[in-house]
Design an enzyme around this catalytic site. Structure first.
Site, PDB file in Angstrom:
ATOM      1  N   HIS A 148       9.009 -24.423   8.296  1.00  0.00           N
ATOM      2  CA  HIS A 148       8.030 -25.022   9.034  1.00  0.00           C
ATOM      3  C   HIS A 148       6.598 -25.072   8.551  1.00  0.00           C
ATOM      4  O   HIS A 148       5.864 -25.782   8.400  1.00  0.00           O
ATOM      5  CB  HIS A 148       7.967 -24.690  10.478  1.00  0.00           C
ATOM      6  CG  HIS A 148       9.172 -25.287  11.514  1.00  0.00           C
ATOM      7  ND1 HIS A 148       9.035 -25.305  12.743  1.00  0.00           N
ATOM      8  CD2 HIS A 148      10.198 -25.978  11.129  1.00  0.00           C
ATOM      9  CE1 HIS A 148      10.123 -25.833  13.099  1.00  0.00           C
ATOM     10  NE2 HIS A 148      11.003 -26.131  12.157  1.00  0.00           N
ATOM     11  N   ASN A 149       6.518 -23.566   8.144  1.00  0.00           N
ATOM     12  CA  ASN A 149       4.883 -23.380   7.779  1.00  0.00           C
ATOM     13  C   ASN A 149       4.996 -23.269   6.224  1.00  0.00           C
ATOM     14  O   ASN A 149       3.642 -22.950   5.736  1.00  0.00           O
ATOM     15  CB  ASN A 149       4.442 -21.943   8.098  1.00  0.00           C
ATOM     16  CG  ASN A 149       4.866 -21.646   9.631  1.00  0.00           C
ATOM     17  OD1 ASN A 149       5.685 -20.602  10.074  1.00  0.00           O
ATOM     18  ND2 ASN A 149       4.187 -22.582  10.455  1.00  0.00           N
TER      19      ASN A 149
ATOM     20  N   THR B  56       2.652  -1.582   8.618  1.00  0.00           N
ATOM     21  CA  THR B  56       3.240  -2.545   9.916  1.00  0.00           C
ATOM     22  C   THR B  56       3.370  -3.901   9.371  1.00  0.00           C
ATOM     23  O   THR B  56       4.017  -4.736  10.140  1.00  0.00           O
ATOM     24  CB  THR B  56       2.168  -2.778  10.844  1.00  0.00           C
ATOM     25  OG1 THR B  56       0.864  -3.414  10.346  1.00  0.00           O
ATOM     26  CG2 THR B  56       1.710  -1.497  11.796  1.00  0.00           C
TER      27      THR B  56
ATOM     28  N   ASP C 256       0.967  -1.214  -0.068  1.00  0.00           N
ATOM     29  CA  ASP C 256      -0.121   0.068  -0.065  1.00  0.00           C
ATOM     30  C   ASP C 256       0.883   1.018   0.079  1.00  0.00           C
ATOM     31  O   ASP C 256       2.042   1.173  -0.095  1.00  0.00           O
ATOM     32  CB  ASP C 256      -0.800  -0.162   1.270  1.00  0.00           C
ATOM     33  CG  ASP C 256      -0.287   0.081   2.480  1.00  0.00           C
ATOM     34  OD1 ASP C 256       1.027   0.346   2.566  1.00  0.00           O
ATOM     35  OD2 ASP C 256      -1.030   0.379   3.631  1.00  0.00           O
TER      36      ASP C 256
ATOM     37  N   CYS D  69       3.263  -3.032   3.947  1.00  0.00           N
ATOM     38  CA  CYS D  69       2.340  -1.975   4.436  1.00  0.00           C
ATOM     39  C   CYS D  69       3.051  -1.277   5.399  1.00  0.00           C
ATOM     40  O   CYS D  69       4.129  -1.470   5.778  1.00  0.00           O
ATOM     41  CB  CYS D  69       0.891  -2.448   4.481  1.00  0.00           C
ATOM     42  SG  CYS D  69       0.700  -3.581   6.087  1.00  0.00           S
TER      43      CYS D  69
ATOM     44  N   ARG E 167       5.733 -33.904   9.691  1.00  0.00           N
ATOM     45  CA  ARG E 167       5.138 -33.199  10.846  1.00  0.00           C
ATOM     46  C   ARG E 167       4.340 -31.863  10.480  1.00  0.00           C
ATOM     47  O   ARG E 167       3.385 -31.371  10.776  1.00  0.00           O
ATOM     48  CB  ARG E 167       5.449 -33.312  12.260  1.00  0.00           C
ATOM     49  CG  ARG E 167       6.805 -32.518  12.258  1.00  0.00           C
ATOM     50  CD  ARG E 167       7.515 -32.667  13.630  1.00  0.00           C
ATOM     51  NE  ARG E 167       8.449 -31.583  13.823  1.00  0.00           N
ATOM     52  CZ  ARG E 167       9.727 -31.723  13.518  1.00  0.00           C
ATOM     53  NH1 ARG E 167       9.881 -32.681  12.604  1.00  0.00           N
ATOM     54  NH2 ARG E 167      10.683 -30.669  13.733  1.00  0.00           N
ATOM     55  N   HIS E 168       5.385 -31.203   9.479  1.00  0.00           N
ATOM     56  CA  HIS E 168       5.039 -29.990   9.062  1.00  0.00           C
ATOM     57  C   HIS E 168       4.001 -30.205   7.887  1.00  0.00           C
ATOM     58  O   HIS E 168       3.095 -29.048   7.758  1.00  0.00           O
ATOM     59  CB  HIS E 168       6.160 -29.220   8.825  1.00  0.00           C
ATOM     60  CG  HIS E 168       7.118 -28.967   9.767  1.00  0.00           C
ATOM     61  ND1 HIS E 168       6.554 -28.376  11.038  1.00  0.00           N
ATOM     62  CD2 HIS E 168       8.246 -29.351  10.128  1.00  0.00           C
ATOM     63  CE1 HIS E 168       7.700 -28.265  11.836  1.00  0.00           C
ATOM     64  NE2 HIS E 168       8.647 -28.857  11.449  1.00  0.00           N
TER      65      HIS E 168
HETATM   66  C1  RB5 Z   1      -2.103   2.845   6.636  1.00  0.00           C
HETATM   67  O1  RB5 Z   1      -1.943   3.919   7.273  1.00  0.00           O
HETATM   68  C2  RB5 Z   1      -1.809   1.773   7.569  1.00  0.00           C
HETATM   69  O2  RB5 Z   1      -2.648   1.394   8.339  1.00  0.00           O
HETATM   70  C3  RB5 Z   1      -1.376   0.333   6.631  1.00  0.00           C
HETATM   71  O3  RB5 Z   1      -0.313   0.586   6.076  1.00  0.00           O
HETATM   72  C4  RB5 Z   1      -1.133  -0.967   7.575  1.00  0.00           C
HETATM   73  O4  RB5 Z   1       0.110  -0.512   8.606  1.00  0.00           O
HETATM   74  C5  RB5 Z   1      -2.315  -1.724   8.130  1.00  0.00           C
HETATM   75  O5  RB5 Z   1      -2.070  -2.769   8.974  1.00  0.00           O
END
Ligand code: RB5
Length: 147
Positions: A97-98, A66, A7, A64, A132-133
């Site tokens: 593992h995943n 976070t 994003d 994004c 197991r995985h």
């Molecule tokens: C955008 O401001 C922010 O909310 C998005 O990039 C992200 O961190 C959401 O999880």
């Protein structure tokens, strides 16, 4: 081929990752966005995830702010196992593992240098293939099919 998406909050980090993949001669497809204007992460999570589930790309990387919102959205696409990571151990384990097929990073969480380390360990680690995985991943697929 690596699928890339973001994003606006992950856009600059995606650009850094693109440059790094070019330096490593790894092909990628950018599913957008193509500017840092504000967009909604679920839209690009879907476009990029479909690049992986459709077979055009083997793995994907999403960014994004976070890494969390875009990972939650990507995990709604059937067949996606997207993991939001900010440490190398987890990035390695998601493959081992995943058998994660998408790595999600936070442009407001990790530095470009950390992100590159995470991308490298994610791309360079193979699924262990341990029984197991395989069983546990099959249980996740079963959950996906039942809900
Ligand atoms: C955008 O401001 C922010 O909310 C998005 O990039 C992200 O961190 C959401 O999880």
């Amino acid at each position: 081929m690596i699928a890339l998406g973001s994003d606006h909050a992950g856009y600059e980090l995606k650009q850094v990752i693109k440059k790094h993949l070019e330096e490593r001669n790894i092909e990628y497809k950018d599913y957008g966005p193509f500017s840092s204007e504000s967009v909604d992460y679920a839209v690009y999570a879907e476009k990029t995830a479909k690049g992986v589930t459709g077979g055009e790309c083997e793995l994907g990387i999403l960014c994004c702010g976070t890494g969390v919102g875009i990972s939650i959205a990507a995990n709604k696409v059937r067949g996606i196992r997207a993991c939001c990571c900010s440490d190398k151990f987890s990035a390695e384990m998601t493959r081992l593992h995943n058998n994660a097929n998408m790595l999600c990073l936070g442009g407001r969480v990790v530095t470009p240098e950390q992100a590159i380390e995470l991308v490298d360990v994610f791309l360079d680690t193979e699924f262990s293939g341990d029984e197991r995985h395989i069983r546990r991943i099959a249980q996740i697929t079963d959950l996906e099919n039942r809900f």
